[in-house]
Design a protein around this motif. Structure first.
Motif, PDB file in Angstrom:
ATOM      1  N   SER A  92       1.809  14.827   6.322  1.00  0.00           N
ATOM      2  CA  SER A  92       3.118  15.293   6.504  1.00  0.00           C
ATOM      3  C   SER A  92       4.157  15.176   5.220  1.00  0.00           C
ATOM      4  CB  SER A  92       3.793  14.986   7.928  1.00  0.00           C
ATOM      5  OG  SER A  92       3.042  14.922   8.823  1.00  0.00           O
ATOM      6  N   ALA A  93       3.998  14.023   4.606  1.00  0.00           N
ATOM      7  CA  ALA A  93       4.881  13.645   3.277  1.00  0.00           C
ATOM      8  C   ALA A  93       4.230  14.311   2.190  1.00  0.00           C
ATOM      9  CB  ALA A  93       4.796  12.143   3.174  1.00  0.00           C
ATOM     10  N   GLY A  94       3.093  14.905   2.266  1.00  0.00           N
ATOM     11  CA  GLY A  94       2.761  15.662   1.006  1.00  0.00           C
ATOM     12  C   GLY A  94       1.452  15.215   0.444  1.00  0.00           C
ATOM     13  N   ALA A  95       0.696  14.461   1.252  1.00  0.00           N
ATOM     14  CA  ALA A  95      -0.601  13.900   0.540  1.00  0.00           C
ATOM     15  C   ALA A  95      -1.628  15.114   0.877  1.00  0.00           C
ATOM     16  CB  ALA A  95      -0.999  12.707   1.363  1.00  0.00           C
ATOM     17  N   ASP A  96      -2.486  15.264  -0.243  1.00  0.00           N
ATOM     18  CA  ASP A  96      -3.699  16.190  -0.251  1.00  0.00           C
ATOM     19  C   ASP A  96      -4.914  15.278   0.256  1.00  0.00           C
ATOM     20  OD1 ASP A  96      -2.393  18.534  -1.237  1.00  0.00           O
ATOM     21  OD2 ASP A  96      -1.782  17.074  -2.541  1.00  0.00           O
ATOM     22  N   ARG A  97      -5.042  13.870   0.253  1.00  0.00           N
ATOM     23  CA  ARG A  97      -6.061  13.305   0.082  1.00  0.00           C
ATOM     24  C   ARG A  97      -5.779  11.834   0.725  1.00  0.00           C
ATOM     25  NH1 ARG A  97     -11.349  13.483  -2.767  1.00  0.00           N
ATOM     26  NH2 ARG A  97     -10.679  15.513  -3.517  1.00  0.00           N
ATOM     27  N   ILE A  98      -6.580  11.164   1.456  1.00  0.00           N
ATOM     28  CA  ILE A  98      -6.249   9.967   2.141  1.00  0.00           C
ATOM     29  C   ILE A  98      -7.507   9.047   1.568  1.00  0.00           C
ATOM     30  CG2 ILE A  98      -6.233   8.427   4.263  1.00  0.00           C
ATOM     31  CD1 ILE A  98      -3.645  10.333   3.742  1.00  0.00           C
ATOM     32  N   GLY A  99      -6.997   8.097   1.015  1.00  0.00           N
ATOM     33  CA  GLY A  99      -8.098   6.907   0.826  1.00  0.00           C
ATOM     34  C   GLY A  99      -8.007   5.810   1.892  1.00  0.00           C
ATOM     35  N   ALA A 100      -9.163   5.394   2.371  1.00  0.00           N
ATOM     36  CA  ALA A 100      -9.400   4.549   3.571  1.00  0.00           C
ATOM     37  C   ALA A 100     -10.651   4.030   3.600  1.00  0.00           C
ATOM     38  CB  ALA A 100      -8.918   5.266   4.847  1.00  0.00           C
ATOM     39  N   GLY A 101     -10.604   2.692   3.978  1.00  0.00           N
ATOM     40  CA  GLY A 101     -12.069   1.956   3.969  1.00  0.00           C
ATOM     41  C   GLY A 101     -12.345   2.061   5.700  1.00  0.00           C
ATOM     42  N   ASN A 102     -11.781   2.811   6.283  1.00  0.00           N
ATOM     43  CA  ASN A 102     -11.825   2.690   7.762  1.00  0.00           C
ATOM     44  C   ASN A 102     -11.943   4.418   8.231  1.00  0.00           C
ATOM     45  OD1 ASN A 102      -9.244   2.806   7.465  1.00  0.00           O
ATOM     46  ND2 ASN A 102      -8.575   1.900   9.538  1.00  0.00           N
ATOM     47  N   GLY A 130       0.944  -1.223   0.122  1.00  0.00           N
ATOM     48  CA  GLY A 130       0.068   0.105   0.039  1.00  0.00           C
ATOM     49  C   GLY A 130       0.986   1.376   0.047  1.00  0.00           C
ATOM     50  N   ALA A 131       0.418   2.344   0.465  1.00  0.00           N
ATOM     51  CA  ALA A 131       0.852   3.901   0.572  1.00  0.00           C
ATOM     52  C   ALA A 131       2.209   3.619   1.445  1.00  0.00           C
ATOM     53  CB  ALA A 131      -0.046   4.629   1.107  1.00  0.00           C
ATOM     54  N   LEU A 132       3.196   4.330   1.060  1.00  0.00           N
ATOM     55  CA  LEU A 132       4.655   4.459   1.859  1.00  0.00           C
ATOM     56  C   LEU A 132       4.781   5.931   1.635  1.00  0.00           C
ATOM     57  CD1 LEU A 132       6.861   1.758   0.442  1.00  0.00           C
ATOM     58  CD2 LEU A 132       5.547   1.462   2.478  1.00  0.00           C
ATOM     59  N   ALA A 133       5.043   6.622   2.889  1.00  0.00           N
ATOM     60  CA  ALA A 133       5.342   7.919   3.012  1.00  0.00           C
ATOM     61  C   ALA A 133       6.372   8.251   2.301  1.00  0.00           C
ATOM     62  CB  ALA A 133       5.658   8.183   4.404  1.00  0.00           C
ATOM     63  N   GLU A 134       7.345   7.609   1.982  1.00  0.00           N
ATOM     64  CA  GLU A 134       8.619   8.083   1.075  1.00  0.00           C
ATOM     65  C   GLU A 134       8.116   8.138  -0.459  1.00  0.00           C
ATOM     66  OE1 GLU A 134      11.155   4.304   0.113  1.00  0.00           O
ATOM     67  OE2 GLU A 134      10.574   4.256   2.104  1.00  0.00           O
ATOM     68  N   ASP A 135       7.114   7.193  -0.766  1.00  0.00           N
ATOM     69  CA  ASP A 135       6.710   7.532  -2.221  1.00  0.00           C
ATOM     70  C   ASP A 135       5.810   8.653  -2.435  1.00  0.00           C
ATOM     71  OD1 ASP A 135       7.707   5.144  -2.734  1.00  0.00           O
ATOM     72  OD2 ASP A 135       6.059   3.667  -2.705  1.00  0.00           O
ATOM     73  N   VAL A 136       5.173   9.096  -1.068  1.00  0.00           N
ATOM     74  CA  VAL A 136       4.110  10.269  -1.442  1.00  0.00           C
ATOM     75  C   VAL A 136       5.125  11.501  -1.533  1.00  0.00           C
ATOM     76  CG1 VAL A 136       2.468  11.727   0.058  1.00  0.00           C
ATOM     77  CG2 VAL A 136       2.191   9.086  -0.012  1.00  0.00           C
ATOM     78  N   THR A 137       6.203  11.517  -0.649  1.00  0.00           N
ATOM     79  CA  THR A 137       7.011  12.575  -0.938  1.00  0.00           C
ATOM     80  C   THR A 137       7.819  12.742  -2.247  1.00  0.00           C
ATOM     81  OG1 THR A 137       7.978  12.360   1.498  1.00  0.00           O
ATOM     82  CG2 THR A 137       9.474  13.365   0.066  1.00  0.00           C
TER      83      THR A 137
END
Length: 211
Positions: free
Chosen positions: A196-206, A160-167
């Motif tokens: 904090s890594a730069g995401a503008d939106r979060i996708g989550a089932g919870n 799934g998502a990794l902060a380093e990839d978001v950066t």
């Protein structure tokens, strides 16, 4: 920090029925989420449930593999918009990207962008299957094709998502596009790390538990 309006409350499981979709829509209205993200068959129901609210109807296209004809992907997007979708999260042609068939990848994204008639298009890269260089290239192709977001993952592959990839994604697209982190984000701490890594939106089932 109130992150509710940055969350796409997501239900993409194959066995999700109408009752579950209605519950997600109700929760999204109650907590003020950005959108409810569903498979395209549920777009009409979500649009009905979210009518007259500030919550957008989001759907996935070419999901989860991205490995279908461009014409089929664009048609699915167009039909979803016709049924009430405000945002479309599409999966790139990952095999074409790895083959360095960049013209095909760009055209595939552009066809969906055009089919959505100015609705928000988020391009799912599926980072767990890509090298860092391929992530950068996919971001560049998404920008060239006129999409609005790049997104880390489907949540249905090997990671799934990794902060380093978001950066890395944010560094690549700068202010020209936004970044959505999705896949395996289960705690408020993980959500904050993505923002904090730069995401503008979060996708989550919870989404509710992230608050």
């Amino acid at each position: 920090m109130n992150i509710a309006n940055m969350i796409d409350h997501t239900m993409l499981k194959a066995d999700a029925g109408a009752e579950i979709i209605r519950r997600y829509c109700q929760e999204a209205k109650e907590y003020g989420f950005a959108s409810v993200c569903v498979n395209t068959c549920h777009v009409p129901l979500a649009a009905q449930e979210l009518k007259d609210s500030s919550v957008a109807v989001c759907c996935v296209v070419g999901f989860p593999l991205g490995a279908m004809l461009t014409t089929a992907k664009a048609f699915e997007a167009a039909e979803a918009v016709k049924a009430g979708a405000d945002e479309v999260d599409m999966v790139i042609n990952i095999g074409a990207l790895k083959d360095r068939n960049y013209d095909l990848v760009r055209a595939d994204i552009k066809a969906v962008v055009e089919a959505c008639h100015a609705r928000t298009v988020k391009v799912i890269l599926e980072n767990c299957l890509l090298t860092k260089d391929e992530i950068v290239k996919a971001c560049e192709l998404s920008m060239e094709a006129g999409a609005h977001f790049v997104k880390t993952s489907t949540g249905f592959s090997t990671g799934g998502a990794l902060a380093e990839d978001v950066t890395l994604m944010k560094k690549t697209v700068g202010e020209k596009m936004k970044v959505k982190a999705s896949g395996g984000i289960r705690t408020p701490e993980e959500a904050r790390a993505m923002l904090s890594a730069g995401a503008d939106r979060i996708g989550a089932g919870n989404g509710v538990s992230l608050l």
